[in-house]
Design an enzyme around this catalytic site. Structure first.
Site, PDB file in Angstrom:
ATOM      1  N   HIS A 309      16.315 -33.075 -17.651  1.00  0.00           N
ATOM      2  CA  HIS A 309      16.425 -34.376 -18.300  1.00  0.00           C
ATOM      3  C   HIS A 309      16.053 -34.232 -19.765  1.00  0.00           C
ATOM      4  O   HIS A 309      15.142 -33.471 -20.099  1.00  0.00           O
ATOM      5  CB  HIS A 309      15.495 -35.397 -17.626  1.00  0.00           C
ATOM      6  CG  HIS A 309      15.879 -36.800 -17.943  1.00  0.00           C
ATOM      7  ND1 HIS A 309      15.447 -37.441 -19.079  1.00  0.00           N
ATOM      8  CD2 HIS A 309      16.679 -37.664 -17.288  1.00  0.00           C
ATOM      9  CE1 HIS A 309      15.967 -38.659 -19.097  1.00  0.00           C
ATOM     10  NE2 HIS A 309      16.719 -38.824 -18.030  1.00  0.00           N
ATOM     11  N   ASP A 366      18.944 -38.357  -9.868  1.00  0.00           N
ATOM     12  CA  ASP A 366      20.152 -38.127  -9.068  1.00  0.00           C
ATOM     13  C   ASP A 366      19.967 -37.113  -7.950  1.00  0.00           C
ATOM     14  O   ASP A 366      20.847 -36.967  -7.110  1.00  0.00           O
ATOM     15  CB  ASP A 366      21.290 -37.628  -9.994  1.00  0.00           C
ATOM     16  CG  ASP A 366      21.764 -38.721 -10.934  1.00  0.00           C
ATOM     17  OD1 ASP A 366      21.808 -39.882 -10.499  1.00  0.00           O
ATOM     18  OD2 ASP A 366      22.066 -38.419 -12.097  1.00  0.00           O
TER      19      ASP A 366
HETATM   20  N1  ACO Z   1      20.651 -26.202 -14.523  1.00  0.00           N
HETATM   21  C1  ACO Z   1      20.491 -25.046 -15.198  1.00  0.00           C
HETATM   22  N2  ACO Z   1      20.057 -24.943 -16.456  1.00  0.00           N
HETATM   23  C2  ACO Z   1      19.763 -26.095 -17.081  1.00  0.00           C
HETATM   24  C3  ACO Z   1      19.897 -27.351 -16.446  1.00  0.00           C
HETATM   25  C4  ACO Z   1      20.348 -27.374 -15.124  1.00  0.00           C
HETATM   26  N3  ACO Z   1      20.490 -28.532 -14.469  1.00  0.00           N
HETATM   27  N4  ACO Z   1      19.540 -28.330 -17.303  1.00  0.00           N
HETATM   28  C5  ACO Z   1      19.189 -27.721 -18.432  1.00  0.00           C
HETATM   29  N5  ACO Z   1      19.322 -26.360 -18.308  1.00  0.00           N
HETATM   30  C6  ACO Z   1      18.977 -25.339 -19.301  1.00  0.00           C
HETATM   31  C7  ACO Z   1      19.995 -25.301 -20.429  1.00  0.00           C
HETATM   32  O1  ACO Z   1      21.039 -24.378 -20.153  1.00  0.00           O
HETATM   33  C8  ACO Z   1      19.140 -24.869 -21.593  1.00  0.00           C
HETATM   34  O2  ACO Z   1      18.888 -23.488 -21.448  1.00  0.00           O
HETATM   35  P1  ACO Z   1      18.713 -22.550 -22.787  1.00  0.00           P
HETATM   36  O3  ACO Z   1      17.537 -23.100 -23.522  1.00  0.00           O
HETATM   37  O4  ACO Z   1      18.496 -21.187 -22.246  1.00  0.00           O
HETATM   38  O5  ACO Z   1      19.989 -22.697 -23.563  1.00  0.00           O
HETATM   39  C9  ACO Z   1      17.804 -25.565 -21.348  1.00  0.00           C
HETATM   40  O6  ACO Z   1      17.743 -25.740 -19.918  1.00  0.00           O
HETATM   41  C10 ACO Z   1      17.667 -26.909 -22.049  1.00  0.00           C
HETATM   42  O7  ACO Z   1      18.716 -27.743 -21.580  1.00  0.00           O
HETATM   43  P2  ACO Z   1      19.645 -28.636 -22.490  1.00  0.00           P
HETATM   44  O8  ACO Z   1      21.051 -28.523 -21.989  1.00  0.00           O
HETATM   45  O9  ACO Z   1      19.390 -28.365 -23.931  1.00  0.00           O
HETATM   46  O10 ACO Z   1      19.081 -30.061 -22.129  1.00  0.00           O
HETATM   47  P3  ACO Z   1      19.727 -31.442 -22.485  1.00  0.00           P
HETATM   48  O11 ACO Z   1      18.609 -32.360 -22.741  1.00  0.00           O
HETATM   49  O12 ACO Z   1      20.753 -31.288 -23.564  1.00  0.00           O
HETATM   50  O13 ACO Z   1      20.529 -31.854 -21.152  1.00  0.00           O
HETATM   51  C11 ACO Z   1      20.925 -32.676 -18.974  1.00  0.00           C
HETATM   52  C12 ACO Z   1      19.982 -32.680 -20.188  1.00  0.00           C
HETATM   53  C13 ACO Z   1      22.353 -33.019 -19.438  1.00  0.00           C
HETATM   54  C14 ACO Z   1      20.449 -33.724 -18.002  1.00  0.00           C
HETATM   55  C15 ACO Z   1      20.908 -31.268 -18.340  1.00  0.00           C
HETATM   56  O14 ACO Z   1      19.601 -30.985 -17.890  1.00  0.00           O
HETATM   57  C16 ACO Z   1      21.907 -31.155 -17.182  1.00  0.00           C
HETATM   58  O15 ACO Z   1      23.085 -30.864 -17.427  1.00  0.00           O
HETATM   59  N6  ACO Z   1      21.448 -31.393 -15.914  1.00  0.00           N
HETATM   60  C17 ACO Z   1      22.350 -31.365 -14.770  1.00  0.00           C
HETATM   61  C18 ACO Z   1      23.147 -32.643 -14.680  1.00  0.00           C
HETATM   62  C19 ACO Z   1      22.291 -33.825 -14.237  1.00  0.00           C
HETATM   63  O16 ACO Z   1      21.556 -33.768 -13.277  1.00  0.00           O
HETATM   64  N7  ACO Z   1      22.461 -34.942 -14.958  1.00  0.00           N
HETATM   65  C20 ACO Z   1      21.752 -36.188 -14.664  1.00  0.00           C
HETATM   66  C21 ACO Z   1      20.684 -36.431 -15.684  1.00  0.00           C
HETATM   67  S1  ACO Z   1      19.794 -37.902 -15.332  1.00  0.00           S
HETATM   68  C22 ACO Z   1      20.870 -39.138 -15.708  1.00  0.00           C
HETATM   69  O17 ACO Z   1      21.631 -39.103 -16.624  1.00  0.00           O
HETATM   70  C23 ACO Z   1      20.917 -40.185 -14.838  1.00  0.00           C
END
Ligand code: ACO
Length: 432
Positions: A309, A366
């Protein structure tokens, strides 16, 4: 007055200005850069807005480090336990809890506006059986505007209450009708003696063939789920509603755009994706560690859906409440969903894994919500629709707050241009 000095040195040309510092009621500190470009001739670059406040807001407070979520100051745990979705909607939109009379009047109005125009029923016929209900939902919400032309003027505050009431009441009917359409069953009209959530269950699951008894515990859990989704400050879909609304698009159009934004798998669409992911893991031998290895392989492009998140970095308080509700619902219904068991093992393995620990990735709202929706009998492609239904009062409250703020201007980010500098047009016969 607090301020911050900003100095910009461009090829020896040094300019500086004092930026006002704004401090929120929960001590969030912000540099007010409204006059930055005008005074220093520079802009800030913040793709994905990780460091940008787009507005001030008195609706929802989140502390991502401590796992705090409050609507109008009230903790989500208290609202989840003691309130109803209708009461929370009132709270978000009107800024305070209603008294007894206000609540009963509000509930009555929501009951009285649940029907959609009969002509709208024919709209559903135009969709193929394969249509995703989110496509139908957003189109129907935008279409509602054609039946209420007085609401097209977003500045007409006199019609706000009735428009918001119609939307809240009718979105539930549209959601249920789109589901009935997808499974080929007749639409079920709402029943006025039922509460908001009981009516949703009735319209989704009853058929004209036999009575459909409604279980109070199930009504309670639907209330909880909708409450937990009701607002989450300036997330992707809410920012979309505000941005679209800042151009003075009407409430129906602004909410329809929010529904589209919510649909994405990185946002509200994740609840559907979690179930697909869990089913896939089971199909491939139910080896959660093997799946996590795949997630950690950057080349795979696979994410652990329902994890991570932008704001929560220790735990998502909504996920905690949903996990415990999932256990209760499944035991109440006497269901033993193998996906819940896989989800728990997956969570446990991820929370011990340094990849997720180091990046502070935890289950979000979720991760477990889909398990409950499945247990209640909702089709997987309806999960994001239920999220939209829950988020609706938040979107409405944010749209209203923006419209009532005299400092609101049309939302219009800038960019740093990196393309060609001026080129002459090349006639086609001189091109390579
Ligand atoms: N699985 C694997 N790796 C992840 C995940 C994940 N679910 N989420 C983040 N990361 C990693 C990223 O690849 C990144 O790695 P790095 O630093 O080595 O490049 C690091 O963790 C930071 O993540 P970001 O993508 O920069 O985080 P951001 O805040 O941009 O994205 C998000 C947040 C979109 C929720 C992301 O965590 C994600 O895609 N999660 C899966 C989808 C999901 O569950 N979405 C629902 C969110 S809650 C809502 O909207 C209701």
């Amino acid at each position: 007055m607090n301020s911050a000095k900003l100095t910009v040195n461009l090829g020896g040309d040094e300019k500086s200005m004092d930026l006002p510092v704004l401090i929120g009621t929960e001590a969030e500190v912000a540099l007010d850069i409204r006059n930055l470009r005008q005074q220093l001739g520079v802009i800030v670059l913040d793709p994905a807005y990780g460091n940008t406040g787009s507005c001030t807001s008195a609706i929802t407070y989140i502390d991502g480090e401590k796992g705090i979520l409050r609507y109008r100051g009230i903790p989500i745990e208290q609202l989840g336990e003691k309130s109803t979705f209708v009461e929370v909607s009132y709270l978000l939109i009107n800024g305070r809890l209603p008294n007894k009379h206000e609540l009963s009047e509000y509930s009555r109005k929501l009951t009285m506006h649940s029907l959609i125009h009969e002509d709208m029923k024919h709209f559903f016929d135009g969709y193929p059986a394969t249509a995703h209900p989110m496509a139908i939902l957003s189109a129907m919400v935008c279409s509602l505007s054609s039946f209420y032309p007085e609401a097209l003027d977003a500045t007409n505050t006199e019609v706000f209450d009735i428009t918001a009431t119609r939307l809240l009441s009718k979105l539930r009917t549209i959601a249920a009708f789109s589901y009935k359409k997808s499974i080929g069953q007749p639409f079920m009209y709402p029943k006025n003696e039922l509460s908001y959530c009981a009516n949703l269950i009735h319209m989704m699951f009853a058929t004209p063939c036999e009575p459909y008894p409604i279980d109070d515990d199930i009504v309670k859990v639907i209330n909880l789920l909708l409450i937990l989704h009701a607002d989450h400050e300036q997330n992707c879909s809410t920012s979309t509603v505000r941005l679209v609304g800042s151009g003075q698009a009407n409430l129906f159009a602004s909410i329809a755009s929010g529904i589209c934004a919510l649909w994405g798998p990185r946002h509200g669409g994740a609840n559907q994706e979690v179930i697909t992911m869990l089913a896939q893991i089971r199909k491939n031998g139910d080896d959660v560690n093997k799946f996590l290895t795949l997630v950690k392989d950057r080349q795979s492009g696979v994410k652990l859906m329902g994890f991570g998140h932008r704001v929560y970095k220790n735990f998502d308080p909504r996920a905690v409440l949903i996990k415990s509700a999932a256990d209760k619902v499944l035991s109440k219904l006497g269901r033993n969903d193998p996906l819940l068991e896989t989800a728990k093992r997956l969570e446990e393995a991820a929370l011990k894994d340094s990849y997720f620990v180091d990046r502070r990735l935890y289950p979000n709202v979720d991760f477990y919500s889909g398990i409950i929706y499945r247990a209640l009998g909702f089709a997987t492609n309806m999960f994001t629709v239920l999220f939209a239904l829950g988020r609706l009062p938040g979107w409405i409250a944010q749209w209203k707050e923006m419209n009532e703020d005299p400092s609101t201007r049309i939302g219009r980010p800038r960019q740093v241009y990196t393309g060609n500098t001026a080129l002459d047009y090349t006639p086609i016969d001189q091109r390579e």
